[in-house]
Design a protein around this motif. Structure first.
Motif, PDB file in Angstrom:
ATOM      1  N   PRO A 107       0.607  -1.202  -0.078  1.00 56.72           N
ATOM      2  CA  PRO A 107      -0.244  -0.007  -0.121  1.00 56.72           C
ATOM      3  C   PRO A 107       0.817   1.207  -0.133  1.00 56.72           C
ATOM      4  O   PRO A 107       2.033   1.301   0.550  1.00 56.72           O
ATOM      5  CB  PRO A 107      -0.781  -0.043   1.330  1.00 56.72           C
ATOM      6  CG  PRO A 107      -0.638  -1.635   1.599  1.00 56.72           C
ATOM      7  CD  PRO A 107       0.577  -2.090   1.206  1.00 56.72           C
ATOM      8  N   VAL A 108       0.319   2.292  -0.812  1.00 49.29           N
ATOM      9  CA  VAL A 108       0.952   3.288  -0.878  1.00 49.29           C
ATOM     10  C   VAL A 108       0.141   4.602  -0.625  1.00 49.29           C
ATOM     11  O   VAL A 108      -1.041   4.751  -1.247  1.00 49.29           O
ATOM     12  CB  VAL A 108       1.798   3.717  -2.232  1.00 49.29           C
ATOM     13  CG1 VAL A 108       2.458   5.185  -2.364  1.00 49.29           C
ATOM     14  CG2 VAL A 108       2.959   2.442  -2.516  1.00 49.29           C
ATOM     15  N   GLN A 114       1.407  10.467  -7.437  1.00 51.22           N
ATOM     16  CA  GLN A 114       1.781  11.262  -8.506  1.00 51.22           C
ATOM     17  C   GLN A 114       3.241  11.354  -8.747  1.00 51.22           C
ATOM     18  O   GLN A 114       3.758  11.129  -9.777  1.00 51.22           O
ATOM     19  CB  GLN A 114       1.100  12.607  -8.665  1.00 51.22           C
ATOM     20  CG  GLN A 114       1.232  13.614  -9.686  1.00 51.22           C
ATOM     21  CD  GLN A 114       0.592  14.715  -9.541  1.00 51.22           C
ATOM     22  OE1 GLN A 114      -0.133  15.058  -8.651  1.00 51.22           O
ATOM     23  NE2 GLN A 114       0.784  15.661 -10.513  1.00 51.22           N
ATOM     24  N   ASN A 115       4.108  11.564  -7.657  1.00 56.60           N
ATOM     25  CA  ASN A 115       5.475  11.810  -7.783  1.00 56.60           C
ATOM     26  C   ASN A 115       6.010  10.415  -8.136  1.00 56.60           C
ATOM     27  O   ASN A 115       7.143  10.414  -9.094  1.00 56.60           O
ATOM     28  CB  ASN A 115       6.137  12.161  -6.575  1.00 56.60           C
ATOM     29  CG  ASN A 115       7.417  12.494  -6.651  1.00 56.60           C
ATOM     30  OD1 ASN A 115       8.265  11.727  -6.042  1.00 56.60           O
ATOM     31  ND2 ASN A 115       7.996  13.528  -7.338  1.00 56.60           N
ATOM     32  N   LEU A 116       5.524   9.096  -7.383  1.00 57.18           N
ATOM     33  CA  LEU A 116       6.150   7.911  -7.814  1.00 57.18           C
ATOM     34  C   LEU A 116       6.131   7.359  -9.166  1.00 57.18           C
ATOM     35  O   LEU A 116       7.133   7.010  -9.880  1.00 57.18           O
ATOM     36  CB  LEU A 116       5.438   6.786  -6.907  1.00 57.18           C
ATOM     37  CG  LEU A 116       5.944   5.312  -7.173  1.00 57.18           C
ATOM     38  CD1 LEU A 116       7.549   5.204  -6.868  1.00 57.18           C
ATOM     39  CD2 LEU A 116       5.184   4.617  -5.910  1.00 57.18           C
ATOM     40  N   LYS A 117       4.833   7.829  -9.810  1.00 54.63           N
ATOM     41  CA  LYS A 117       4.269   7.389 -10.992  1.00 54.63           C
ATOM     42  C   LYS A 117       5.345   8.213 -12.011  1.00 54.63           C
ATOM     43  O   LYS A 117       5.753   7.755 -13.169  1.00 54.63           O
ATOM     44  CB  LYS A 117       3.009   7.794 -11.305  1.00 54.63           C
ATOM     45  CG  LYS A 117       2.379   7.216 -12.746  1.00 54.63           C
ATOM     46  CD  LYS A 117       0.937   7.652 -12.882  1.00 54.63           C
ATOM     47  CE  LYS A 117      -0.002   6.672 -12.126  1.00 54.63           C
ATOM     48  NZ  LYS A 117      -1.341   6.751 -12.363  1.00 54.63           N
ATOM     49  N   ALA A 118       5.475   9.404 -11.707  1.00 57.82           N
ATOM     50  CA  ALA A 118       6.323  10.284 -12.514  1.00 57.82           C
ATOM     51  C   ALA A 118       7.989  10.005 -12.541  1.00 57.82           C
ATOM     52  O   ALA A 118       8.487   9.972 -13.714  1.00 57.82           O
ATOM     53  CB  ALA A 118       6.315  11.832 -12.224  1.00 57.82           C
ATOM     54  N   ASN A 149       9.396  14.807  -1.899  1.00 58.97           N
ATOM     55  CA  ASN A 149       8.610  13.858  -2.567  1.00 58.97           C
ATOM     56  C   ASN A 149       9.420  12.568  -2.650  1.00 58.97           C
ATOM     57  O   ASN A 149       8.913  11.542  -3.219  1.00 58.97           O
ATOM     58  CB  ASN A 149       8.166  14.240  -3.863  1.00 58.97           C
ATOM     59  CG  ASN A 149       6.940  15.276  -3.397  1.00 58.97           C
ATOM     60  OD1 ASN A 149       6.296  15.223  -2.697  1.00 58.97           O
ATOM     61  ND2 ASN A 149       6.834  16.352  -4.361  1.00 58.97           N
ATOM     62  N   GLN A 150      10.709  12.737  -2.755  1.00 63.26           N
ATOM     63  CA  GLN A 150      11.440  11.561  -3.050  1.00 63.26           C
ATOM     64  C   GLN A 150      12.010  10.781  -1.977  1.00 63.26           C
ATOM     65  O   GLN A 150      12.662   9.903  -1.855  1.00 63.26           O
ATOM     66  CB  GLN A 150      12.990  11.976  -3.734  1.00 63.26           C
ATOM     67  CG  GLN A 150      12.672  12.499  -5.069  1.00 63.26           C
ATOM     68  CD  GLN A 150      14.090  12.703  -5.842  1.00 63.26           C
ATOM     69  OE1 GLN A 150      14.702  13.355  -5.429  1.00 63.26           O
ATOM     70  NE2 GLN A 150      14.124  12.420  -7.088  1.00 63.26           N
ATOM     71  N   HIS A 152      13.528  11.178   1.023  1.00 65.39           N
ATOM     72  CA  HIS A 152      15.033  10.862   1.711  1.00 65.39           C
ATOM     73  C   HIS A 152      16.119  10.191   0.682  1.00 65.39           C
ATOM     74  O   HIS A 152      16.906   9.768   1.179  1.00 65.39           O
ATOM     75  CB  HIS A 152      15.059  10.231   3.182  1.00 65.39           C
ATOM     76  CG  HIS A 152      13.991  10.869   3.596  1.00 65.39           C
ATOM     77  ND1 HIS A 152      14.151  12.138   4.331  1.00 65.39           N
ATOM     78  CD2 HIS A 152      12.872  10.240   4.401  1.00 65.39           C
ATOM     79  CE1 HIS A 152      13.168  12.315   5.130  1.00 65.39           C
ATOM     80  NE2 HIS A 152      12.257  11.325   5.064  1.00 65.39           N
ATOM     81  N   GLY A 153      15.453   9.916  -0.763  1.00 69.60           N
ATOM     82  CA  GLY A 153      16.372   9.322  -1.565  1.00 69.60           C
ATOM     83  C   GLY A 153      16.511  10.209  -2.846  1.00 69.60           C
ATOM     84  O   GLY A 153      15.672  10.738  -3.163  1.00 69.60           O
ATOM     85  N   ALA A 154      17.326   9.743  -3.566  1.00 72.38           N
ATOM     86  CA  ALA A 154      17.515  10.513  -4.894  1.00 72.38           C
ATOM     87  C   ALA A 154      17.084   9.478  -6.233  1.00 72.38           C
ATOM     88  O   ALA A 154      17.330  10.018  -7.329  1.00 72.38           O
ATOM     89  CB  ALA A 154      19.085  10.717  -5.394  1.00 72.38           C
ATOM     90  N   GLY A 155      16.332   8.399  -5.955  1.00 75.10           N
ATOM     91  CA  GLY A 155      15.901   7.392  -6.877  1.00 75.10           C
ATOM     92  C   GLY A 155      16.898   6.466  -7.635  1.00 75.10           C
ATOM     93  O   GLY A 155      16.624   5.955  -8.510  1.00 75.10           O
ATOM     94  N   ILE A 156      17.941   6.485  -6.880  1.00 75.77           N
ATOM     95  CA  ILE A 156      19.141   5.682  -7.266  1.00 75.77           C
ATOM     96  C   ILE A 156      18.561   4.195  -7.231  1.00 75.77           C
ATOM     97  O   ILE A 156      18.910   3.429  -8.085  1.00 75.77           O
ATOM     98  CB  ILE A 156      20.490   5.936  -6.483  1.00 75.77           C
ATOM     99  CG1 ILE A 156      20.987   7.231  -6.746  1.00 75.77           C
ATOM    100  CG2 ILE A 156      21.382   4.979  -6.770  1.00 75.77           C
ATOM    101  CD1 ILE A 156      22.289   7.355  -6.002  1.00 75.77           C
ATOM    102  N   GLY A 157      18.057   3.771  -6.367  1.00 74.41           N
ATOM    103  CA  GLY A 157      17.661   2.525  -6.238  1.00 74.41           C
ATOM    104  C   GLY A 157      16.631   1.930  -7.499  1.00 74.41           C
ATOM    105  O   GLY A 157      16.819   0.961  -7.959  1.00 74.41           O
ATOM    106  N   LEU A 158      15.742   2.726  -7.644  1.00 79.91           N
ATOM    107  CA  LEU A 158      14.852   2.678  -8.859  1.00 79.91           C
ATOM    108  C   LEU A 158      15.609   2.359 -10.049  1.00 79.91           C
ATOM    109  O   LEU A 158      15.346   1.599 -10.777  1.00 79.91           O
ATOM    110  CB  LEU A 158      13.567   3.604  -8.881  1.00 79.91           C
ATOM    111  CG  LEU A 158      12.666   3.673  -7.857  1.00 79.91           C
ATOM    112  CD1 LEU A 158      11.735   4.792  -8.049  1.00 79.91           C
ATOM    113  CD2 LEU A 158      11.722   2.260  -7.910  1.00 79.91           C
ATOM    114  N   ILE A 159      16.367   3.327 -10.297  1.00 75.24           N
ATOM    115  CA  ILE A 159      17.211   3.489 -11.548  1.00 75.24           C
ATOM    116  C   ILE A 159      18.111   1.985 -11.554  1.00 75.24           C
ATOM    117  O   ILE A 159      18.123   1.403 -12.536  1.00 75.24           O
ATOM    118  CB  ILE A 159      18.299   4.500 -11.650  1.00 75.24           C
ATOM    119  CG1 ILE A 159      17.330   5.732 -11.734  1.00 75.24           C
ATOM    120  CG2 ILE A 159      19.242   4.426 -12.573  1.00 75.24           C
ATOM    121  CD1 ILE A 159      18.223   7.202 -11.395  1.00 75.24           C
ATOM    122  N   ASP A 160      18.756   1.836 -10.207  1.00 75.32           N
ATOM    123  CA  ASP A 160      19.510   0.436 -10.618  1.00 75.32           C
ATOM    124  C   ASP A 160      18.785  -0.780 -10.531  1.00 75.32           C
ATOM    125  O   ASP A 160      19.048  -1.707 -11.487  1.00 75.32           O
ATOM    126  CB  ASP A 160      20.242   0.273  -9.045  1.00 75.32           C
ATOM    127  CG  ASP A 160      21.207  -0.834  -8.994  1.00 75.32           C
ATOM    128  OD1 ASP A 160      22.132  -0.917  -9.924  1.00 75.32           O
ATOM    129  OD2 ASP A 160      21.191  -1.687  -8.016  1.00 75.32           O
TER     130      ASP A 160
END
Length: 193
Positions: A107-108, A114-118, A149-150, A152-160
């Motif tokens: 659950p989110v 909206q931010n996660l989807k973008a 909106n991130q 505490h992260g820069a999205g590196i995990g999703l990119i990896d």
């Protein structure tokens, strides 16, 4: 406490396809257990070592993301963390090369969708080579503050994770209750890569 909804991906899944499955509240000790079980199952399925590392790395990153997100929800007195799904299964038939799928669902808050989807759409549109470049760029600029909106992260995990499955992932949001939706992300791995 809201009931667990019937999710479409559960209805379509066959028991013989499932290699590892979990539904409940996650913690870091469980991830250590999942790593051992996953590695043994992948060895038994004769998945090459480099591909086993990719799959296990994505599993670890995705489950840690869920644990961190759930910890933040708990701080806000939300009681939904026990509704996490983690399923690893294959979807090959007959003479086809094995295809492995790692599905994580939790659950989110609707306010975060909206931010996660973008972020996911931005990653999904990029070529795998450019994902590596973006990851390096983020690492070089670590001093740049992550926006609120991130989380505490820069999205590196999703990119990896996207890199490790060669950009072969999909996601969806399913109804859960008034303030939350089920976020489901599925990573696809060709067993012979």
């Amino acid at each position: 406490m809201p009931k667990t909804p019937t999710l479409p991906f559960l209805a379509d899944m066959k028991m013989e396809q499932i290699i590892l499955c979990f539904h409940g509240k996650l913690n870091n000790e469980m991830i250590q257990y999942f790593i051992k079980i996953m590695d043994l199952n992948l060895i038994q399925c004769e998945v090459r070592k480099v591909q086993r590392r990719r799959i296990i790395s994505v599993m670890i990153e995705s489950l840690q993301n869920v644990i961190h997100y759930n910890a933040r929800l708990q701080e806000e007195a939300n009681e939904v963390e026990q509704h996490t799904y983690f399923i690893f299964y294959h979807s090959s038939t007959g003479q086809e090369a094995p295809v492995y799928r790692l599905l994580v669902s939790n659950p989110v808050k609707e306010a975060h969708i909206q931010n996660l989807k973008a972020r996911l759409e931005t990653i999904k549109k990029q070529a795998v080579d450019s994902l590596h470049e973006e990851q390096l760029k983020i690492l070089e600029h670590k001093s740049v503050k992550a926006d609120e909106n991130q989380h505490h992260g820069a999205g590196i995990g999703l990119i990896d994770m996207a890199r490790r499955c060669y950009g072969n992932f999909d996601y969806n949001f399913y109804d859960f209750n008034n303030n939350f939706k089920y976020f489901t992300i599925q990573f696809v791995f060709n067993g012979q890569v």
